[in-house]
Design an enzyme around this catalytic site. Structure first.
Site, PDB file in Angstrom:
ATOM      1  N   ASN A 161       1.945 -46.157  10.616  1.00 22.63           N
ATOM      2  CA  ASN A 161       2.169 -44.720  10.662  1.00 22.63           C
ATOM      3  C   ASN A 161       0.997 -44.009   9.994  1.00 22.63           C
ATOM      4  OD1 ASN A 161       3.333 -42.198  10.239  1.00 22.63           O
ATOM      5  ND2 ASN A 161       5.143 -42.963   9.184  1.00 22.63           N
ATOM      6  N   GLU A 194       6.537 -37.222  11.505  1.00 25.67           N
ATOM      7  CA  GLU A 194       6.573 -36.281  10.371  1.00 25.67           C
ATOM      8  C   GLU A 194       6.175 -34.872  10.811  1.00 25.67           C
ATOM      9  OE1 GLU A 194       4.418 -37.767   6.915  1.00 25.67           O
ATOM     10  OE2 GLU A 194       5.092 -39.821   7.268  1.00 25.67           O
ATOM     11  N   HIS A 218       1.322 -33.648  11.198  1.00 29.67           N
ATOM     12  CA  HIS A 218       1.285 -32.521  10.257  1.00 29.67           C
ATOM     13  C   HIS A 218       0.193 -31.581  10.768  1.00 29.67           C
ATOM     14  CE1 HIS A 218       4.032 -34.306   7.426  1.00 29.67           C
ATOM     15  NE2 HIS A 218       3.317 -35.410   7.378  1.00 29.67           N
ATOM     16  N   ASP A 240       5.417 -31.164  11.389  1.00 22.51           N
ATOM     17  CA  ASP A 240       5.496 -29.774  10.927  1.00 22.51           C
ATOM     18  C   ASP A 240       4.217 -29.063  11.338  1.00 22.51           C
ATOM     19  OD1 ASP A 240       3.779 -30.720   8.846  1.00 22.51           O
ATOM     20  OD2 ASP A 240       5.424 -30.828   7.416  1.00 22.51           O
ATOM     21  N   GLU A 277      -0.523 -44.954   6.522  1.00 19.56           N
ATOM     22  CA  GLU A 277      -1.855 -44.406   6.239  1.00 19.56           C
ATOM     23  C   GLU A 277      -2.875 -45.452   5.775  1.00 19.56           C
ATOM     24  OE1 GLU A 277      -1.149 -41.057   3.649  1.00 19.56           O
ATOM     25  OE2 GLU A 277       0.275 -40.183   5.052  1.00 19.56           O
TER      26      GLU A 277
HETATM   27  O1  9MR Z   1       7.506 -35.199   1.702  1.00 23.54           O
HETATM   28  C1  9MR Z   1       6.959 -36.014   0.698  1.00 23.54           C
HETATM   29  C2  9MR Z   1       6.821 -35.199  -0.578  1.00 23.54           C
HETATM   30  O2  9MR Z   1       8.089 -34.814  -1.055  1.00 23.54           O
HETATM   31  C3  9MR Z   1       6.067 -35.987  -1.615  1.00 23.54           C
HETATM   32  O3  9MR Z   1       5.833 -35.174  -2.743  1.00 23.54           O
HETATM   33  C4  9MR Z   1       4.750 -36.455  -1.011  1.00 23.54           C
HETATM   34  C5  9MR Z   1       3.931 -37.252  -1.990  1.00 23.54           C
HETATM   35  O4  9MR Z   1       2.675 -37.468  -1.458  1.00 23.54           O
HETATM   36  O5  9MR Z   1       5.029 -37.255   0.135  1.00 23.54           O
HETATM   37  C6  9MR Z   1       5.595 -36.519   1.141  1.00 23.54           C
HETATM   38  O6  9MR Z   1       5.697 -37.246   2.333  1.00 23.54           O
HETATM   39  C7  9MR Z   1       4.488 -37.804   2.855  1.00 23.54           C
HETATM   40  C8  9MR Z   1       4.874 -39.044   3.634  1.00 23.54           C
HETATM   41  O7  9MR Z   1       5.585 -39.922   2.801  1.00 23.54           O
HETATM   42  C9  9MR Z   1       3.650 -39.741   4.211  1.00 23.54           C
HETATM   43  N1  9MR Z   1       2.869 -38.825   5.006  1.00 23.54           N
HETATM   44  C10 9MR Z   1       2.509 -37.576   4.362  1.00 23.54           C
HETATM   45  C11 9MR Z   1       3.763 -36.877   3.820  1.00 23.54           C
HETATM   46  C12 9MR Z   1       3.367 -35.552   3.187  1.00 23.54           C
HETATM   47  O8  9MR Z   1       2.604 -35.767   2.048  1.00 23.54           O
END
Ligand code: 9MR
Length: 335
Positions: free
Chosen positions: A192, A256, A228, A258, A151
């Protein structure tokens, strides 16, 4: 081509999840269909039983435990206990491991976010963190793929103003990629991001970044499209955009996936979600250098969505009770 093995049974929805082999077509260059998982979930034996089927999930990613706050909470003290639990699970199951992640503006320890660093100091901090992390997972039995960095952009395509960008400008990206490559020359290095799935300012910024990195000789192997999505809102340009990314000379992956909805879920929403999953998986299938697809966990039981978006959820192909939803059929249809 993909194998689909159906076992005739009265317990259709339960056994569907256990009998279908979700194996993307290797002949089309697909390497895996996988999922994120997280350490606290591994005490749930019914969940782990599904997670560990390598005919279902050929790859796993640690959702949190390889991140900076987990791996270097104290400066210079690297710890991989939690990350290793996920790596060992993957190896034990015969699954590929996708690393996540080296550098991100979230889940940073406070010594990073509140520190005051010179360029030289922060360069060395980045090199040590990413080099040690990637070096730690080097040369394991199954390939490791890392997302480095995650990001980097705002939605308008400008660079996000995090601690790394503020001190080093966009050079932090090449510093990180070079350190990662030096630590493991054989691993694949991805950038990513989200909201780059369809064409637009942010996707263009990603293409410009990759072009510029490649022209400088900075190692970059792939672009990760997080995906997402919201039900009914999969970008119509997803597949053409993936083609534009791969035309730069890199591979792509869906990292990722969903597809969330406003709760409660209805039959109509679940049917649209099935079409959405099918659309996304089909786009990867149809893109020559789209190497794989990772769900951001496979079950609503452990999805990050309800915690992040109030009133939304039901984003995964398996429900709260670990039973497959129509979305699962959408994936199977696409593969
Ligand atoms: O799935 C992850 C969640 O458990 C954490 O709380 C969160 C913190 O921001 O991060 C989530 O995963 C993220 C990923 O590492 C990067 N892209 C966005 C995902 C969803 O926030």
């Amino acid at each position: 081509m993909m194998r689909l093995t159906f076992v005739s049974t009265l317990f259709a929805s339960f056994l569907l999840a256990h009998a279908v082999v979700v194996e993307p077509p290797k002949s089309l260059g697909k390497l895996y269909f996988g999922t994120a998982t997280d350490n606290p979930e591994l005490t749930d034996t019914a969940y782990v039983a599904i997670l560990s089927q390598n005919t279902m999930f050929g790859q796993i990613t640690a959702a949190n435990s390889m991140k900076w706050d987990a791996t270097e909470p104290e400066q210079g003290v690297l710890t991989f206990t939690q990350g290793d639990q996920i790596a060992n699970l993957a190896h034990g199951n015969g699954q590929l491991l996708r690393g996540h992640n080296c550098v991100w503006h979230q889940q940073l320890p406070s010594w990073v976010t509140s520190g005051t660093f010179t360029s030289a100091q922060l360069t060395s901090i980045l090199q040590k963190h990413c080099g040690t992390l990637i070096g730690h997972y080097k040369g394991q039995i199954l390939p490791v793929v890392h997302s480095v960095p995650v990001e980097p952009f705002n939605d308008d395509g400008t660079f996000g103003a995090d601690v790394f960008f503020n001190v080093l400008g966009q050079n932090y990206i090449s510093i990180t990629l070079n350190a990662a490559k030096a630590a493991d020359p054989n691993t694949k290095l991805y950038i990513n991001d989200f909201n780059i799935e369809g064409s637009g300012a942010k996707a263009t910024a990603m293409m410009n970044l990759v072009r510029s990195l490649k022209s400088q000789g900075t190692p970059v192997d792939g672009i990760g499209l997080q995906c997402h999505f919201i039900v009914g809102e999969v970008p119509t340009t997803l597949q053409s955009n993936m083609a534009a990314f791969t035309a730069l000379g890199v591979e792509v992956a869906i990292t990722e996936l969903d597809v969330r909805m406003t709760l409660p879920s209805t039959t109509a929403l679940l049917a649209q979600q099935e079409r959405d999953y099918q659309t996304v998986v089909t786009a990867c299938r149809n893109t020559a250098r789209c190497v794989g697809i990772t769900l951001w966990d496979f079950t609503d039981k452990f999805s990050w969505v309800p915690g992040a978006f109030s009133g939304q959820g039901a984003a995964c192909p398996w429900d709260q009770n670990l039973v497959t939803k129509p979305a699962f059929q959408g994936i199977v249809n696409a593969l």
